[in-house]
Motif scaffolding. Structure first.
Motif, PDB file in Angstrom:
ATOM      1  N   PRO A  40       0.800  -1.230   0.000  1.00  0.00           N
ATOM      2  CA  PRO A  40       0.000   0.000   0.000  1.00  0.00           C
ATOM      3  C   PRO A  40       0.833   1.279   0.000  1.00  0.00           C
ATOM      4  CG  PRO A  40      -0.978  -1.601   1.475  1.00  0.00           C
ATOM      5  CD  PRO A  40       0.326  -2.188   1.037  1.00  0.00           C
ATOM      6  N   ASP A  41       1.969   1.253   0.665  1.00  0.00           N
ATOM      7  CA  ASP A  41       2.823   2.438   0.694  1.00  0.00           C
ATOM      8  C   ASP A  41       3.326   2.780  -0.705  1.00  0.00           C
ATOM      9  OD1 ASP A  41       4.384   4.513   1.857  1.00  0.00           O
ATOM     10  OD2 ASP A  41       6.132   3.205   1.791  1.00  0.00           O
ATOM     11  N   ASP A  42       3.720   1.754  -1.489  1.00  0.00           N
ATOM     12  CA  ASP A  42       4.161   1.986  -2.871  1.00  0.00           C
ATOM     13  C   ASP A  42       3.035   2.590  -3.711  1.00  0.00           C
ATOM     14  OD1 ASP A  42       6.666   0.808  -2.356  1.00  0.00           O
ATOM     15  OD2 ASP A  42       5.890  -1.190  -2.787  1.00  0.00           O
ATOM     16  N   VAL A  43       1.835   2.023  -3.572  1.00  0.00           N
ATOM     17  CA  VAL A  43       0.707   2.482  -4.380  1.00  0.00           C
ATOM     18  C   VAL A  43       0.391   3.941  -4.077  1.00  0.00           C
ATOM     19  CG1 VAL A  43      -1.736   2.144  -4.911  1.00  0.00           C
ATOM     20  CG2 VAL A  43      -0.255   0.165  -4.564  1.00  0.00           C
ATOM     21  N   LEU A  44       0.406   4.310  -2.801  1.00  0.00           N
ATOM     22  CA  LEU A  44       0.096   5.690  -2.437  1.00  0.00           C
ATOM     23  C   LEU A  44       1.109   6.648  -3.043  1.00  0.00           C
ATOM     24  CD1 LEU A  44      -1.639   7.669  -0.770  1.00  0.00           C
ATOM     25  CD2 LEU A  44      -0.020   7.348   1.104  1.00  0.00           C
ATOM     26  N   ARG A  45       2.400   6.307  -2.972  1.00  0.00           N
ATOM     27  CA  ARG A  45       3.440   7.202  -3.489  1.00  0.00           C
ATOM     28  C   ARG A  45       3.409   7.294  -5.009  1.00  0.00           C
ATOM     29  NH1 ARG A  45       8.227   5.045  -2.782  1.00  0.00           N
ATOM     30  NH2 ARG A  45       7.668   3.256  -1.499  1.00  0.00           N
ATOM     31  N   GLU A  46       3.158   6.154  -5.671  1.00  0.00           N
ATOM     32  CA  GLU A  46       3.264   6.123  -7.130  1.00  0.00           C
ATOM     33  C   GLU A  46       1.968   6.484  -7.843  1.00  0.00           C
ATOM     34  OE1 GLU A  46       4.665   2.243  -8.077  1.00  0.00           O
ATOM     35  OE2 GLU A  46       6.470   2.404  -6.828  1.00  0.00           O
ATOM     36  N   GLN A  47       0.809   6.174  -7.228  1.00  0.00           N
ATOM     37  CA  GLN A  47      -0.446   6.353  -7.945  1.00  0.00           C
ATOM     38  C   GLN A  47      -1.461   7.239  -7.232  1.00  0.00           C
ATOM     39  OE1 GLN A  47      -1.973   2.482  -9.379  1.00  0.00           O
ATOM     40  NE2 GLN A  47       0.043   1.612  -8.948  1.00  0.00           N
ATOM     41  N   GLY A  48      -1.237   7.511  -5.927  1.00  0.00           N
ATOM     42  CA  GLY A  48      -2.122   8.413  -5.218  1.00  0.00           C
ATOM     43  C   GLY A  48      -3.204   7.714  -4.412  1.00  0.00           C
ATOM     44  N   PRO A  49      -3.917   8.487  -3.565  1.00  0.00           N
ATOM     45  CA  PRO A  49      -4.932   7.920  -2.666  1.00  0.00           C
ATOM     46  C   PRO A  49      -6.070   7.205  -3.385  1.00  0.00           C
ATOM     47  CG  PRO A  49      -4.379  10.166  -2.030  1.00  0.00           C
ATOM     48  CD  PRO A  49      -3.730   9.930  -3.356  1.00  0.00           C
TER      49      PRO A  49
END
Length: 645
Positions: free
Chosen positions: A355-364
């Motif tokens: 989830p941390d990767d997804v938030l940084r790369e693609q947003g909330p």
């Protein structure tokens, strides 16, 4: 009794409050006949369907199906525990809280003192992050996409590698200067006491520090992420202490409760369970309530804690082998605890990311969307069993899978839910290959097999003398020897049930004759940290468990012999507890197999394929029976339970 509060105290508190007054502070109510009505606090609606009845002391919400008293209302709307809700209402009603026993008060005072040092340590870690020693830690957090504006929300800190003299006591020196005793700091887990008797030193050094809070937001321990890539442990958690039991806490729960409480109507977010500190933080920054189990498999207490806040939390695991294994462990642990309205869903973050990767790369928005794509528990269970059973290219392999599915469904104690799971799992099985179903009728062979057990019992008692029948009736009053041995061990050491307390609460010790003892022990463990044997026995006697019942249990337990090594008085306590858990798990497996066999027998007449699964189920059940019974005849007495006069 629940916790400190007996039923009389709880009823006294509720009797002094009008539900419409308390609930009316949250929900706008208007009088309608004998009741008050308003818009549901649980769902968005235009037409009121939420009712409060002062005479009954209850609320009724027809839009969500929820109902309960004032305590339930606070638990549902503010995510309070039972004890927290009672304390809140007692304060409003002006009812003094019941006094605690001196020993308990002393323990609470000690816990509070340790908690104060943990809070002061958290403040120090936070300050250190912003000092020169925390420069690299600050840069790391920035690279991970966590800006300084968010640090205070999650109380992130830093433990420097060295003190001013180059030693390992920076935190220790600070807290001792504030009046702390090194021994007390060892008890909090902040310091490590060397085995050689040397001076204690800081546990966390050169690490980013994440405070672990309880549900009410109080610091109970810490987790630390190493800055040195060569560190022996990348993540380090605090040890078990007086104030911190890892299996009873979830990282991020206090913040997740705030997000859940703020959600309204259609939002109704799920509660996500992820794998790491940064994953929890990423989800919560995106508005998703999330928690983590801090590096261990979810335990029964943690599952109960999750269900207290959400009926169907989402377990989010990585898509790699380790993630699949973690999901499988969660399925096995949760299956015997499932009830109507209490389950899990599963989600896997795509692309091998967390989830941390997804938030940084693609947003909330992307993170929320991925966590919303979930799989129901039953489907996840079937997929696991189907994948492990491959290939299904022979009748034997297909039958083995069907037997396994029946067993798993039967391991659910709720009869209606177990039946629903059996129907669901077997329905999925039939969709795999319609040709896998047999075309023959059970006929006489099936009836003979299903009646075999009854025939044996009839033959055993046919023509028996009155003395023999009397002896058989006495045997029926006895408990299973292993079940009695489990109960006996729990009387001698009540904490032995702690790791299985939910199962003991729902199943007892595997024999209905011991259910009252099981119930009282579970309640006692929820109420008291420690309880001496004499206290346990007095409580049981006060609740109607007489000396004859205890003596009968003791006698039955002696028949377990070496099948109950946990009763060996020479065994170390931790060893005895481990052996007890293994024996308890074995008896739970047998109970599930008994239910599976019973269900398959009932299905033989109407399901042509049931006969093929009944035989292997009976064989496995009988094998487990022999395994459990093999040593009962050998005798061997454990410690004798002696009732106090």
């Amino acid at each position: 009794m629940v916790g400190r509060f007996d039923e009389r105290f709880v009823e006294e508190v509720k009797s002094r409050l009008r539900p419409s007054d308390v609930i009316g502070r949250t929900v706008k109510l208007r009088k309608q006949g004998q009741e008050y009505v308003g818009l549901s606090p649980f769902n968005k609606e235009k037409t009121p369907s939420f009712y409060v009845n002062d005479a009954k002391g209850m609320f009724f919400d027809f839009s969500s199906g929820k109902t309960g008293d004032l305590i339930t209302f606070l638990q549902e709307t503010e995510r309070l525990t039972f004890a927290e809700a009672v304390e809140r209402l007692a304060g409003e009603a002006g009812v003094p809280l019941p006094a605690v026993d001196p020993r308990g008060a002393e323990q609470e005072k000690k816990r509070q003192g340790l908690a104060d040092w943990l809070e002061l340590a958290a403040q120090w870690f936070e300050a250190e992050l912003r000092r020169p020693a925390g420069r690299e830690a600050r840069a790391y957090l920035e690279r991970r996409g966590l800006p300084e504006a968010e640090w205070a929300r999650f109380r992130i800190g830093f433990a420097p590698a060295k003190d001013a003299r180059g030693g390992r006591t920076a935190l220790k020196d600070y807290l001792v200067a504030k009046g702390a005793q090194p021994g007390a700091l060892v008890e909090t887990g902040l310091l490590v006491a060397p085995e050689d008797g040397g001076a204690p030193f800081d546990r966390f050094r050169d690490r980013i520090v994440f405070p672990i809070l309880d549900a009410r937001g109080r610091v109970v321990s810490f987790g630390g992420r190493a800055m040195d890539p060569q560190a022996r442990a990348k993540y380090l958690n605090g040890p078990e202490t007086v104030v911190f039991h890892k299996g009873h806490h979830l990282y991020g729960l206090s913040e997740a409760r705030k997000i859940l409480a703020a959600a309204k109507g259609d939002e109704n977010p799920s509660l996500a369970v992820v794998e790491g500190y940064m994953d929890v933080i990423a989800c919560q920054r995106a508005g998703v309530p999330a928690v983590a189990a801090m590096g261990t498999a979810l335990g029964e207490d943690q599952m109960e804690l999750l269900w207290r806040h959400h009926p169907e939390p989402t377990l989010c695991f990585d898509g790699d082998r380790a993630g699949r294994q973690a999901a499988a462990r969660a399925i096995d642990r949760a299956l015997p605890l499932l009830k109507a309205g209490r389950s899990f869903r599963f989600a896997i973050v795509e692309g091998g990311k967390d989830p941390d990767d997804v938030l940084r790369e693609q947003g909330p928005a992307a993170l929320k969307a991925q966590l919303a794509r979930t799989t129901p528990f039953a489907e996840a269970l079937f997929r696991r069993e189907h994948d492990e059973a491959q290939p299904l290219d022979t009748p034997e392999r297909r039958t083995a899978l069907k037997v396994r599915l029946r067993k798993l469904a039967a391991s659910i104690p709720d009869g209606d839910l177990a039946a629903a799971y059996k129907e669901d799992l077997l329905g999925r099985f039939d969709q795999l290959s319609p040709r896998a179903a047999s075309v023959y009728e059970p006929g006489a062979a099936g009836r003979a097999l299903s009646n075999h057990g009854w025939a044996k019992r009839r033959a055993a008692t046919a023509g028996a003398t009155p003395e023999a029948r009397s002896a058989a009736q006495a045997l029926q009053q006895s408990a299973r020897p292993l079940a009695a041995a489990l109960a006996k061990a729990a009387l001698l050491d009540p904490a032995i049930i702690d790791d299985s307390i939910e199962l003991v609460g729902s199943h007892g010790f595997g024999d209905q004759k011991l259910d009252q003892i099981a119930h009282e022990l579970v309640q006692l463990r929820y109420e008291a940290e420690e309880a001496e044997f004499e206290v346990v026995m007095r409580r049981l006697q006060a609740r109607g468990v007489d000396a004859a019942m205890i003596a009968r249990m003791d006698r039955d337990a002696s028949r377990a012999g070496v099948a109950a090594p946990f009763l060996d008085p020479t065994a170390a306590r931790e060893r005895a507890r481990l052996l007890w858990r293994q024996a308890f798990d074995l008896l739970m497996q047998l109970e599930a197999l008994e239910r599976a066999v019973e269900a398959a027998v009932q299905d033989v007449a109407r399901d042509p394929t049931a006969l093929a699964t009944l035989a292997p189920l009976k064989a496995e059940r009988d094998h487990l029976r022999r395994l459990i019974n093999s040593d009962w005849a050998s005798g061997g007495d454990g410690p004798t339970v002696v009732l106090p006069h």
